[in-house]
Design a protein around this motif. Structure first.
Motif, PDB file in Angstrom:
ATOM      1  N   THR A   1      -4.119 -10.310  -5.183  1.00  0.00           N
ATOM      2  CA  THR A   1      -5.090  -9.745  -6.122  1.00  0.00           C
ATOM      3  C   THR A   1      -4.506  -8.545  -6.852  1.00  0.00           C
ATOM      4  O   THR A   1      -3.784  -7.731  -6.257  1.00  0.00           O
ATOM      5  CB  THR A   1      -6.364  -9.289  -5.378  1.00  0.00           C
ATOM      6  OG1 THR A   1      -6.912 -10.394  -4.668  1.00  0.00           O
ATOM      7  CG2 THR A   1      -7.400  -8.760  -6.356  1.00  0.00           C
ATOM      8  N   VAL A   2      -4.829  -8.433  -8.144  1.00  0.00           N
ATOM      9  CA  VAL A   2      -4.504  -7.236  -8.922  1.00  0.00           C
ATOM     10  C   VAL A   2      -5.817  -6.666  -9.454  1.00  0.00           C
ATOM     11  O   VAL A   2      -6.758  -7.416  -9.742  1.00  0.00           O
ATOM     12  CB  VAL A   2      -3.541  -7.542 -10.090  1.00  0.00           C
ATOM     13  CG1 VAL A   2      -2.204  -8.010  -9.547  1.00  0.00           C
ATOM     14  CG2 VAL A   2      -4.124  -8.574 -11.035  1.00  0.00           C
ATOM     15  N   CYS A   3      -5.883  -5.346  -9.562  1.00  0.00           N
ATOM     16  CA  CYS A   3      -7.121  -4.688  -9.973  1.00  0.00           C
ATOM     17  C   CYS A   3      -6.822  -3.547 -10.937  1.00  0.00           C
ATOM     18  O   CYS A   3      -5.715  -2.997 -10.939  1.00  0.00           O
ATOM     19  CB  CYS A   3      -7.877  -4.122  -8.762  1.00  0.00           C
ATOM     20  SG  CYS A   3      -8.333  -5.352  -7.532  1.00  0.00           S
ATOM     21  N   ALA A   4      -7.826  -3.199 -11.723  1.00  0.00           N
ATOM     22  CA  ALA A   4      -7.725  -2.045 -12.615  1.00  0.00           C
ATOM     23  C   ALA A   4      -9.075  -1.348 -12.648  1.00  0.00           C
ATOM     24  O   ALA A   4     -10.127  -1.994 -12.519  1.00  0.00           O
ATOM     25  CB  ALA A   4      -7.319  -2.477 -14.016  1.00  0.00           C
TER      26      ALA A   4
ATOM     27  N   ARG B   1      -1.561  -3.463  -7.595  1.00  0.00           N
ATOM     28  CA  ARG B   1      -1.180  -4.857  -7.401  1.00  0.00           C
ATOM     29  C   ARG B   1      -0.955  -5.128  -5.922  1.00  0.00           C
ATOM     30  O   ARG B   1       0.008  -4.640  -5.344  1.00  0.00           O
ATOM     31  CB  ARG B   1       0.084  -5.182  -8.211  1.00  0.00           C
ATOM     32  CG  ARG B   1      -0.130  -5.034  -9.720  1.00  0.00           C
ATOM     33  CD  ARG B   1       1.176  -5.096 -10.492  1.00  0.00           C
ATOM     34  NE  ARG B   1       0.943  -4.863 -11.911  1.00  0.00           N
ATOM     35  CZ  ARG B   1       0.862  -5.831 -12.829  1.00  0.00           C
ATOM     36  NH1 ARG B   1       1.013  -7.091 -12.465  1.00  0.00           N
ATOM     37  NH2 ARG B   1       0.644  -5.537 -14.090  1.00  0.00           N
ATOM     38  N   GLN B   2      -1.877  -5.841  -5.338  1.00  0.00           N
ATOM     39  CA  GLN B   2      -1.810  -6.277  -3.941  1.00  0.00           C
ATOM     40  C   GLN B   2      -1.771  -5.123  -2.943  1.00  0.00           C
ATOM     41  O   GLN B   2      -1.348  -5.311  -1.804  1.00  0.00           O
ATOM     42  CB  GLN B   2      -0.597  -7.191  -3.724  1.00  0.00           C
ATOM     43  CG  GLN B   2      -0.562  -8.401  -4.643  1.00  0.00           C
ATOM     44  CD  GLN B   2       0.481  -9.410  -4.231  1.00  0.00           C
ATOM     45  OE1 GLN B   2       0.199 -10.357  -3.518  1.00  0.00           O
ATOM     46  NE2 GLN B   2       1.732  -9.175  -4.672  1.00  0.00           N
ATOM     47  N   GLU B   3      -2.224  -3.939  -3.353  1.00  0.00           N
ATOM     48  CA  GLU B   3      -2.234  -2.801  -2.429  1.00  0.00           C
ATOM     49  C   GLU B   3      -3.406  -2.883  -1.450  1.00  0.00           C
ATOM     50  O   GLU B   3      -3.307  -2.417  -0.312  1.00  0.00           O
ATOM     51  CB  GLU B   3      -2.291  -1.488  -3.207  1.00  0.00           C
ATOM     52  CG  GLU B   3      -1.046  -1.221  -4.030  1.00  0.00           C
ATOM     53  CD  GLU B   3      -1.116   0.115  -4.752  1.00  0.00           C
ATOM     54  OE1 GLU B   3      -1.498   1.111  -4.115  1.00  0.00           O
ATOM     55  OE2 GLU B   3      -0.808   0.155  -5.969  1.00  0.00           O
TER      56      GLU B   3
ATOM     57  N   THR C   1       0.831  -1.204   0.000  1.00  0.00           N
ATOM     58  CA  THR C   1       0.000   0.000   0.000  1.00  0.00           C
ATOM     59  C   THR C   1       0.864   1.251   0.000  1.00  0.00           C
ATOM     60  O   THR C   1       1.906   1.294   0.664  1.00  0.00           O
ATOM     61  CB  THR C   1      -0.911   0.017   1.249  1.00  0.00           C
ATOM     62  OG1 THR C   1      -1.629  -1.205   1.322  1.00  0.00           O
ATOM     63  CG2 THR C   1      -1.896   1.173   1.180  1.00  0.00           C
ATOM     64  N   VAL C   2       0.417   2.284  -0.730  1.00  0.00           N
ATOM     65  CA  VAL C   2       1.116   3.568  -0.719  1.00  0.00           C
ATOM     66  C   VAL C   2       1.227   4.063   0.724  1.00  0.00           C
ATOM     67  O   VAL C   2       0.308   3.877   1.532  1.00  0.00           O
ATOM     68  CB  VAL C   2       0.364   4.590  -1.613  1.00  0.00           C
ATOM     69  CG1 VAL C   2      -1.009   4.907  -1.059  1.00  0.00           C
ATOM     70  CG2 VAL C   2       1.170   5.857  -1.790  1.00  0.00           C
TER      71      VAL C   2
END
Length: 271
Positions: A219-222, A212-214, A189-190
């Motif tokens: 899991t990856v998301c867009a 990606r996994q944040e 996570t940022v």
């Protein structure tokens, strides 16, 4: 003194079923007549008098008057200079029906994209200062990401939230982050709001956002930004981390699908 046994009437073990009534016997005539009047009034944009409504619905004039007065009293009709119009209550019903139809349109679109691309698809908006996931379409074989940390409070960590924040102006972004501070929920996570804001500025207002996994490990998301009028919205998808190489092509396919239907979905963006 001995007690006299009380006599009872013998009852058969199986009581006879009541005679079956014809369908018309279960209907309430006054409701049917009132609905016919409402439909008739709805067909007269500039209103209609009671006598005309009675004639067009085939009702006796006294019956029509009685029902019209009741409908006016309940707010489903209003009377102005002897003419009857739809009232606020009827308009609210119509508005609710239209909203349900728009929601159904969005649900159908997400299901179509889910099946075409083979991924869970999400629709979200930024509403009244909060991130709201409005609709999710997934399958047992391709399940959606589990909301293990409140989506509204962790917008900095997932693609949906980052995409919505990217569409806001600087003041609105900072206001959101003041209310929902950046915090690490996975090792990816940022780390702080300054880093997040730099990332959003560099990404561009209408560019797809990936993470990606944040938000969730494995899991990856867009998310693809959609702006209709002043509404900030997004369509998103997710994949297991071991399928991360599919993410770019899945995003392109979703962009194409959205482009084909965006015109017809424009009204549904406000669900």
């Amino acid at each position: 003194m001995p007690q006299v046994p009380r006599q009872t009437t013998p009852v058969s073990e199986t009581a006879p079923a009541p005679p079956e009534q014809p369908p018309s016997a279960t209907l309430i005539g006054s409701v049917q007549r009132a609905m016919r009047l409402l439909e008739c009034v709805a067909g007269h944009t500039y209103g209609a008098p009671a006598k005309q409504l009675a004639r067009e619905t085939g009702l006796a004039l006294p019956t029509a008057y009685h029902l019209l007065r009741t409908l006016v009293h309940e707010g489903y009709l209003r009377r102005d200079k002897g003419l009857f119009f739809l009232g606020d209550a009827a308009v609210r019903l119509s508005s609710s029906s239209a909203q349900q139809k728009r929601r159904s349109t969005m649900v159908d679109a997400l299901a179509r994209w889910r099946d075409a691309i083979g991924v869970p698809v999400y629709y979200a908006q930024y509403r009244e200062g909060e991130i709201e996931v409005m609709c999710v379409s997934d399958t047992p074989g391709n399940p959606a990401v589990q909301e293990w940390a409140d989506f509204r409070e962790t917008g900095h960590a997932h693609a949906i939230g980052q995409c919505l924040l990217s569409q806001l102006d600087e003041e609105a972004r900072r206001d959101h982050l003041d209310r929902h501070p950046v915090r690490a929920i996975t090792p990816y996570t940022v780390r702080d709001s300054a880093s997040l804001l730099r990332r959003l500025d560099q990404a561009g207002r209408m560019a797809p956002v990936t993470e990606r996994q944040e938000y969730a490990l494995g899991t990856v998301c867009a998310a693809i930004p959609i702006t209709v009028g002043t509404t900030a919205a997004t369509m998103a998808l997710s994949l297991p981390f071991h399928q991360a190489d599919r993410l770019p092509s899945a995003v392109r396919q979703l962009q194409v699908e959205i482009g084909r239907l965006l015109g017809s979905l424009a009204l549904s963006i406000s669900i």
